[in-house]
Design a protein around this motif. Structure first.
Motif, PDB file in Angstrom:
ATOM      1  N   ARG A   9       9.262   7.415   6.922  1.00  0.00           N
ATOM      2  CA  ARG A   9      10.340   6.435   6.816  1.00  0.00           C
ATOM      3  C   ARG A   9      10.981   6.531   5.448  1.00  0.00           C
ATOM      4  O   ARG A   9      10.284   6.684   4.453  1.00  0.00           O
ATOM      5  CB  ARG A   9       9.778   5.030   7.012  1.00  0.00           C
ATOM      6  CG  ARG A   9       9.433   4.730   8.435  1.00  0.00           C
ATOM      7  CD  ARG A   9       8.543   3.521   8.512  1.00  0.00           C
ATOM      8  NE  ARG A   9       7.165   3.900   8.282  1.00  0.00           N
ATOM      9  CZ  ARG A   9       6.199   3.022   8.035  1.00  0.00           C
ATOM     10  NH1 ARG A   9       6.463   1.756   7.952  1.00  0.00           N
ATOM     11  NH2 ARG A   9       4.961   3.430   7.860  1.00  0.00           N
ATOM     12  N   ARG A  11      12.741   4.674   2.550  1.00  0.00           N
ATOM     13  CA  ARG A  11      12.725   3.245   2.229  1.00  0.00           C
ATOM     14  C   ARG A  11      13.686   2.877   1.115  1.00  0.00           C
ATOM     15  O   ARG A  11      13.596   1.823   0.541  1.00  0.00           O
ATOM     16  CB  ARG A  11      11.316   2.826   1.850  1.00  0.00           C
ATOM     17  CG  ARG A  11      10.329   3.112   2.949  1.00  0.00           C
ATOM     18  CD  ARG A  11       8.988   2.568   2.594  1.00  0.00           C
ATOM     19  NE  ARG A  11       8.049   2.860   3.663  1.00  0.00           N
ATOM     20  CZ  ARG A  11       7.340   3.964   3.736  1.00  0.00           C
ATOM     21  NH1 ARG A  11       7.425   4.870   2.789  1.00  0.00           N
ATOM     22  NH2 ARG A  11       6.531   4.170   4.740  1.00  0.00           N
ATOM     23  N   ARG A  14      15.957  -0.599   0.452  1.00  0.00           N
ATOM     24  CA  ARG A  14      15.506  -1.856  -0.141  1.00  0.00           C
ATOM     25  C   ARG A  14      16.169  -2.111  -1.491  1.00  0.00           C
ATOM     26  O   ARG A  14      16.382  -1.186  -2.257  1.00  0.00           O
ATOM     27  CB  ARG A  14      14.017  -1.779  -0.398  1.00  0.00           C
ATOM     28  CG  ARG A  14      13.230  -1.770   0.847  1.00  0.00           C
ATOM     29  CD  ARG A  14      13.082  -3.176   1.314  1.00  0.00           C
ATOM     30  NE  ARG A  14      11.982  -3.236   2.256  1.00  0.00           N
ATOM     31  CZ  ARG A  14      11.274  -4.325   2.449  1.00  0.00           C
ATOM     32  NH1 ARG A  14      11.543  -5.412   1.773  1.00  0.00           N
ATOM     33  NH2 ARG A  14      10.320  -4.332   3.334  1.00  0.00           N
ATOM     34  N   ILE A  20       7.334  -4.748  -4.614  1.00  0.00           N
ATOM     35  CA  ILE A  20       6.561  -4.472  -3.399  1.00  0.00           C
ATOM     36  C   ILE A  20       5.109  -4.895  -3.603  1.00  0.00           C
ATOM     37  O   ILE A  20       4.449  -5.367  -2.687  1.00  0.00           O
ATOM     38  CB  ILE A  20       6.666  -2.996  -2.954  1.00  0.00           C
ATOM     39  CG1 ILE A  20       5.927  -2.807  -1.636  1.00  0.00           C
ATOM     40  CG2 ILE A  20       6.165  -2.008  -4.004  1.00  0.00           C
ATOM     41  CD1 ILE A  20       6.266  -1.570  -0.884  1.00  0.00           C
ATOM     42  N   HIS A  55      10.127  -1.782  -5.353  1.00  0.00           N
ATOM     43  CA  HIS A  55      10.410  -0.830  -4.274  1.00  0.00           C
ATOM     44  C   HIS A  55      11.074   0.430  -4.806  1.00  0.00           C
ATOM     45  O   HIS A  55      12.096   0.365  -5.492  1.00  0.00           O
ATOM     46  CB  HIS A  55      11.371  -1.464  -3.262  1.00  0.00           C
ATOM     47  CG  HIS A  55      10.693  -2.354  -2.286  1.00  0.00           C
ATOM     48  ND1 HIS A  55      10.068  -1.891  -1.158  1.00  0.00           N
ATOM     49  CD2 HIS A  55      10.521  -3.689  -2.286  1.00  0.00           C
ATOM     50  CE1 HIS A  55       9.548  -2.899  -0.493  1.00  0.00           C
ATOM     51  NE2 HIS A  55       9.805  -4.006  -1.156  1.00  0.00           N
ATOM     52  N   ASP A  90       4.649  -6.930  -0.544  1.00  0.00           N
ATOM     53  CA  ASP A  90       5.859  -7.093   0.257  1.00  0.00           C
ATOM     54  C   ASP A  90       6.175  -8.568   0.499  1.00  0.00           C
ATOM     55  O   ASP A  90       6.488  -8.981   1.607  1.00  0.00           O
ATOM     56  CB  ASP A  90       5.677  -6.363   1.602  1.00  0.00           C
ATOM     57  CG  ASP A  90       6.934  -5.587   1.957  1.00  0.00           C
ATOM     58  OD1 ASP A  90       7.894  -5.606   1.169  1.00  0.00           O
ATOM     59  OD2 ASP A  90       6.953  -4.975   3.043  1.00  0.00           O
ATOM     60  N   ARG A 105      -1.332   1.016   3.608  1.00  0.00           N
ATOM     61  CA  ARG A 105       0.033   1.124   3.068  1.00  0.00           C
ATOM     62  C   ARG A 105       0.073   1.423   1.581  1.00  0.00           C
ATOM     63  O   ARG A 105       1.118   1.727   1.011  1.00  0.00           O
ATOM     64  CB  ARG A 105       0.796  -0.177   3.380  1.00  0.00           C
ATOM     65  CG  ARG A 105       0.937  -0.373   4.891  1.00  0.00           C
ATOM     66  CD  ARG A 105       1.452  -1.741   5.256  1.00  0.00           C
ATOM     67  NE  ARG A 105       2.848  -1.909   4.924  1.00  0.00           N
ATOM     68  CZ  ARG A 105       3.506  -3.065   5.049  1.00  0.00           C
ATOM     69  NH1 ARG A 105       2.867  -4.129   5.488  1.00  0.00           N
ATOM     70  NH2 ARG A 105       4.777  -3.146   4.725  1.00  0.00           N
ATOM     71  N   ASP A 184       1.529   7.784   5.717  1.00  0.00           N
ATOM     72  CA  ASP A 184       2.885   7.285   5.464  1.00  0.00           C
ATOM     73  C   ASP A 184       2.884   5.967   4.693  1.00  0.00           C
ATOM     74  O   ASP A 184       3.436   4.954   5.141  1.00  0.00           O
ATOM     75  CB  ASP A 184       3.635   7.127   6.793  1.00  0.00           C
ATOM     76  CG  ASP A 184       5.127   6.983   6.573  1.00  0.00           C
ATOM     77  OD1 ASP A 184       5.618   7.350   5.497  1.00  0.00           O
ATOM     78  OD2 ASP A 184       5.804   6.471   7.486  1.00  0.00           O
ATOM     79  N   GLU A 186       3.512   3.151   1.545  1.00  0.00           N
ATOM     80  CA  GLU A 186       4.688   2.747   0.773  1.00  0.00           C
ATOM     81  C   GLU A 186       4.453   2.850  -0.728  1.00  0.00           C
ATOM     82  O   GLU A 186       5.397   2.936  -1.495  1.00  0.00           O
ATOM     83  CB  GLU A 186       5.057   1.301   1.134  1.00  0.00           C
ATOM     84  CG  GLU A 186       5.831   1.247   2.432  1.00  0.00           C
ATOM     85  CD  GLU A 186       5.365   0.112   3.306  1.00  0.00           C
ATOM     86  OE1 GLU A 186       4.232   0.229   3.840  1.00  0.00           O
ATOM     87  OE2 GLU A 186       6.105  -0.856   3.457  1.00  0.00           O
ATOM     88  N   LEU A 218       9.156   6.173  -2.079  1.00  0.00           N
ATOM     89  CA  LEU A 218       7.807   5.698  -2.428  1.00  0.00           C
ATOM     90  C   LEU A 218       7.841   4.905  -3.723  1.00  0.00           C
ATOM     91  O   LEU A 218       8.601   5.214  -4.640  1.00  0.00           O
ATOM     92  CB  LEU A 218       6.893   6.900  -2.664  1.00  0.00           C
ATOM     93  CG  LEU A 218       6.090   7.458  -1.504  1.00  0.00           C
ATOM     94  CD1 LEU A 218       5.369   8.713  -1.973  1.00  0.00           C
ATOM     95  CD2 LEU A 218       5.095   6.446  -0.978  1.00  0.00           C
ATOM     96  N   SER A 219       6.989   3.911  -3.809  1.00  0.00           N
ATOM     97  CA  SER A 219       6.794   3.181  -5.062  1.00  0.00           C
ATOM     98  C   SER A 219       5.511   3.715  -5.692  1.00  0.00           C
ATOM     99  O   SER A 219       4.549   3.991  -4.974  1.00  0.00           O
ATOM    100  CB  SER A 219       6.648   1.686  -4.787  1.00  0.00           C
ATOM    101  OG  SER A 219       7.662   1.256  -3.900  1.00  0.00           O
TER     102      SER A 219
END
Ligand code: ADP
Ligand code: MG
Length: 300
Positions: A9, A11, A14, A20, A55, A90, A105, A184, A186, A218-219
């Motif tokens: 995904r 991201r 955001r 995040i 994010h 989040d 995550r 996957d 974040e 990615l963060s």
């Protein structure tokens, strides 16, 4: 629960100012029965830690050895619980019933890449293990994810049948990053991810992390004692000393207007040109493709 299949995904949509992962007023103290109360309070506590990873951004964490950086990493990975304060992910409070989903995550990348791998298991099996364990996915179904993960870290299929002793330290760290990406996530929590690697390979892994941040949204939390690496990769920086945050702000605030003697001494040891202070605006992130500090040689 099923694993999302297909490309990662993206991201980046955001708002970048949104956190995040946050520590709010967090306190933590290792309970060591044989230590005196003064030792526990003096050396191994985190006190009133407030920190936000935003994010799609890379957040640098620096501090002397023993200042509590790895403890913060453990808290942010949900491996240990704060004794005071809260963790928010989040926008939601991290509660025990959310912990299992949270741990998928937010993934770790540790310092010694070979130590993080099982010496007797082929690389391919180690990369897909999190899918098999967490999603009961069949090995055959995980192949597309495996191919995507190794390609994302710049490895080719030949490595999959090898054992850890047959690959280099740089390749091993790419394998660890691929294993982190297979779910996957974040957020990547990177605890001194390049400290055990030689200089050329360090640059390649930094460039890889920078590319992953940019291409996948990615963060990152990037823990390092090397101010050059933090300056290159991170748009925000937190400085820790003996369990307390002593400085925190944008990359330029920390690098151009350091407040603590610790930060000043770190900066005195490195010329401004090596910190790239004349380049990239932190609001965009610091890794602009044309502005790589160390241009990598061959992959290793
Ligand atoms: P850093 O990563 O900045 O070097 P750590 O978070 O590893 O620091 O450690 C912070 C403090 O907590 C140090 O004083 C360390 O000795 C202590 N510490 C770390 N892990 C443990 C543990 N499992 N039990 C007791 N004390 C610990
Ligand atoms: Mg540490």
């Amino acid at each position: 629960m099923t694993a999302p299949i297909g490309p990662p995904r993206l991201r980046t949509a955001r708002a970048s100012s949104e956190p995040i992962l946050e520590l709010r007023n967090v306190g933590f103290c290792y309970r060591a029965p044989r230590r005196s109360a003064a030792e526990v309070l003096g050396g191994s506590s985190l006190r009133n830690i407030n920190m936000s990873i935003r994010h799609g951004k890379a957040h640098g964490l620096i501090g002397e050895s023993g200042s509590g950086k790895s403890t913060i990493a453990k808290l942010l990975l949900g491996l240990t619980a704060p004794q005071a304060g809260q963790i928010h992910f989040d926008g939601e409070l991290l509660t025990p019933n959310r912990l299992a989903a949270f741990r998928l995550r937010v993934q770790p990348v540790f310092q010694n890449p070979l130590d993080a791998l099982n010496p007797a298991t082929p690389i391919g099996k180690q990369i897909i293990a999190p899918l098999l364990v967490n999603f009961k996915m069949k090995s055959s179904d995980s192949q597309a994810r495996l191919v995507a993960a190794i390609s994302a870290v710049g490895l080719s299929g030949e490595i999959l049948g090898k054992l850890p002793h047959q690959i280099s330290g740089g390749q091993a760290q790419r394998v660890n990053i691929a294993r982190a990406l297979i779910l996957d996530p974040e957020v990547l929590i990177c605890d001194e991810p390049v400290s055990a690697l030689d200089m050329t390979v360090q640059a390649q892994i930094l460039n890889l992390l920078s590319d992953l941040r940019e291409s996948r949204g990615l963060s990152l939390l990037f823990i390092s004692h090397d101010i050059r690496s933090v300056a290159y990769l991170c748009s925000e920086i937190t400085v820790l000393k003996r369990g307390s945050i002593v400085e925190s702000g944008s990359r330029d605030e920390i690098l151009l207007e350091p407040k603590t003697d610790y930060m000043k001494s770190l900066l005195r040891a490195v010329p401004n040109s090596e910190l790239g202070l004349e380049m990239a605006s932190p609001s965009k992130g610091c890794s602009q493709p044309g502005e790589r500090r160390h241009l990598s040689a061959e992959r290793s």
